[in-house]
Scaffold this active site. Structure first.
Site, PDB file in Angstrom:
ATOM      1  N   ASP A  16      49.045   5.117 -71.714  1.00 50.24           N
ATOM      2  CA  ASP A  16      49.495   4.086 -71.319  1.00 50.24           C
ATOM      3  C   ASP A  16      51.299   4.157 -71.662  1.00 50.24           C
ATOM      4  O   ASP A  16      52.186   3.328 -71.791  1.00 50.24           O
ATOM      5  CB  ASP A  16      49.552   2.368 -72.136  1.00 50.24           C
ATOM      6  CG  ASP A  16      47.807   1.919 -71.503  1.00 50.24           C
ATOM      7  OD1 ASP A  16      46.973   3.112 -71.254  1.00 50.24           O
ATOM      8  OD2 ASP A  16      47.137   1.097 -71.993  1.00 50.24           O
ATOM      9  N   ASP A  58      47.272   1.728 -67.592  1.00 54.36           N
ATOM     10  CA  ASP A  58      47.697   0.273 -67.266  1.00 54.36           C
ATOM     11  C   ASP A  58      48.425  -0.035 -65.575  1.00 54.36           C
ATOM     12  O   ASP A  58      48.864   0.123 -65.302  1.00 54.36           O
ATOM     13  CB  ASP A  58      47.846  -0.752 -68.173  1.00 54.36           C
ATOM     14  CG  ASP A  58      47.752  -2.249 -68.828  1.00 54.36           C
ATOM     15  OD1 ASP A  58      46.227  -1.890 -69.108  1.00 54.36           O
ATOM     16  OD2 ASP A  58      47.995  -3.177 -69.225  1.00 54.36           O
ATOM     17  N   HIS A  60      47.298  -2.864 -62.820  1.00 56.60           N
ATOM     18  CA  HIS A  60      47.024  -4.297 -62.545  1.00 56.60           C
ATOM     19  C   HIS A  60      46.826  -4.383 -61.666  1.00 56.60           C
ATOM     20  O   HIS A  60      48.162  -3.950 -60.409  1.00 56.60           O
ATOM     21  CB  HIS A  60      47.331  -5.285 -63.677  1.00 56.60           C
ATOM     22  CG  HIS A  60      47.489  -5.777 -65.092  1.00 56.60           C
ATOM     23  ND1 HIS A  60      45.976  -4.717 -65.625  1.00 56.60           N
ATOM     24  CD2 HIS A  60      47.573  -4.608 -66.331  1.00 56.60           C
ATOM     25  CE1 HIS A  60      46.430  -4.663 -66.714  1.00 56.60           C
ATOM     26  NE2 HIS A  60      47.607  -4.828 -67.136  1.00 56.60           N
ATOM     27  N   HIS A  77      53.570  -6.631 -66.289  1.00 61.79           N
ATOM     28  CA  HIS A  77      52.906  -5.484 -66.151  1.00 61.79           C
ATOM     29  C   HIS A  77      52.563  -4.338 -65.790  1.00 61.79           C
ATOM     30  O   HIS A  77      51.252  -5.032 -65.110  1.00 61.79           O
ATOM     31  CB  HIS A  77      53.412  -5.598 -67.657  1.00 61.79           C
ATOM     32  CG  HIS A  77      52.026  -5.270 -68.012  1.00 61.79           C
ATOM     33  ND1 HIS A  77      51.531  -6.867 -68.764  1.00 61.79           N
ATOM     34  CD2 HIS A  77      50.816  -4.784 -68.769  1.00 61.79           C
ATOM     35  CE1 HIS A  77      51.063  -7.446 -69.132  1.00 61.79           C
ATOM     36  NE2 HIS A  77      50.222  -5.421 -68.499  1.00 61.79           N
ATOM     37  N   LYS A 102      42.696   1.698 -65.281  1.00 63.58           N
ATOM     38  CA  LYS A 102      42.395   1.264 -66.616  1.00 63.58           C
ATOM     39  C   LYS A 102      42.477  -0.646 -66.376  1.00 63.58           C
ATOM     40  O   LYS A 102      43.701  -0.310 -65.628  1.00 63.58           O
ATOM     41  CB  LYS A 102      41.545   1.130 -67.462  1.00 63.58           C
ATOM     42  CG  LYS A 102      42.784   0.627 -68.478  1.00 63.58           C
ATOM     43  CD  LYS A 102      43.761   1.015 -70.274  1.00 63.58           C
ATOM     44  CE  LYS A 102      44.356   1.128 -71.171  1.00 63.58           C
ATOM     45  NZ  LYS A 102      44.844   0.346 -70.577  1.00 63.58           N
ATOM     46  N   CYS A 141      45.751  -0.792 -76.722  1.00 60.72           N
ATOM     47  CA  CYS A 141      45.254  -0.172 -76.037  1.00 60.72           C
ATOM     48  C   CYS A 141      44.849   0.503 -76.949  1.00 60.72           C
ATOM     49  O   CYS A 141      44.261   1.557 -77.216  1.00 60.72           O
ATOM     50  CB  CYS A 141      45.749   0.268 -74.667  1.00 60.72           C
ATOM     51  SG  CYS A 141      46.075  -0.923 -73.333  1.00 60.72           S
TER      52      CYS A 141
HETATM   53  C1  VGL Z   1      48.809  -2.955 -73.488  1.00 61.00           C
HETATM   54  C2  VGL Z   1      49.013  -5.786 -73.475  1.00 61.00           C
HETATM   55  C3  VGL Z   1      49.063  -5.485 -72.327  1.00 61.00           C
HETATM   56  C4  VGL Z   1      48.750  -1.804 -73.924  1.00 61.00           C
HETATM   57  C5  VGL Z   1      48.628  -2.992 -71.984  1.00 61.00           C
HETATM   58  O1  VGL Z   1      48.620  -0.734 -73.402  1.00 61.00           O
HETATM   59  O2  VGL Z   1      48.682  -1.784 -75.457  1.00 61.00           O
HETATM   60  N1  VGL Z   1      49.298  -4.535 -74.213  1.00 61.00           N
HETATM   61  N2  VGL Z   1      47.978  -4.573 -71.402  1.00 61.00           N
HETATM   62 ZN    ZN Z   2      48.350  -5.302 -69.510  1.00 57.97          ZN
END
Ligand code: VGL
Ligand code: ZN
Length: 195
Positions: A16, A58, A60, A77, A102, A141
């Site tokens: 990420d 990530d 979304h 985000h 993901k 993550c």
């Molecule tokens: C994550 C918070 C929300 C991460 C992803 O990549 O650790 N943290 N979404």
């Molecule tokens: Zn996230």
């Protein structure tokens, strides 16, 4: 850990490293940019050994359930297709880096790169046995990816110089590292591979 030689059946997972998780992003991990040169060194080592690199992201939908406007805990985000969801431009991905998206469904969050993805199948197809894991965020993550990887039977090396925590509570990152060790992960740093 003194020294480890990379070998067949090793893979690197970079978790990420997206603009929104780095300074200037909507859910920035403080100091997150400082691990980029180290991740580049790790990637260069894997490339030099012709070993695979995986990048989780990530990814979304705009109405994802983890966003505050939908009642979730996080600011908006890593919306798929936006600049915030892009990998940081200073990362030097080897050609052929495998991207794993993901948490792509609006109704479900997923911190682990293994959750509802083909990551385990892709790794097993390549005969991967040991995983080296770095990136952000340590206590979300990274931790959940490490946990699932251990449950799936991989040997895990966490890149302790190339992870960073969000740290909503001050000790979250340290606690996550302790948890990963308890679960059976080893910690390494770049010298472990290069010396
Ligand atoms: C994550 C918070 C929300 C991460 C992803 O990549 O650790 N943290 N979404
Ligand atoms: Zn996230």
């Amino acid at each position: 850990m003194e020294h480890i030689s990379l070998q067949n059946h090793d893979a690197l997972i970079v978790v990420d490293m997206q603009n929104d998780f780095l300074p200037g992003g909507s859910l920035a991990v403080s100091g997150g940019e400082t691990i980029i040169p180290l991740l580049n060194q790790y990637m260069a080592e894997f490339k030099a050994h012709s070993l695979p690199v995986f990048a989780t992201r990530d990814w979304h939908p705009a109405d994802h359930c983890s966003f505050r406007q939908q009642g979730g805990p996080w600011p908006v985000h890593c919306v798929a297709g936006t600049v915030g969801a892009e990998f940081h431009p200073a990362l030097e991905w080897p050609a052929g880096t495998h991207i794993v998206s993901k948490a792509i469904a609006s109704g479900k969050d997923a911190f682990s790169g293994f959750e509802d993805t083909k990551l385990d199948v892709m790794l097993k197809l390549q005969g991967i046995q040991r995983l080296f894991i770095g990136g952000v965020a340590t206590e979300y993550c990274v931790l959940n990816t490490v946990r699932d990887a251990l449950h799936a039977g991989y040997q895990i090396y966490v890149l302790k110089d190339a992870i960073r925590a969000i740290g909503l509570k001050q000790d979250d990152g340290l606690q996550a590292v302790e948890t990963m060790i308890k679960l059976g992960a080893c910690l390494i740093d770049i010298d472990t591979l290069q010396s």
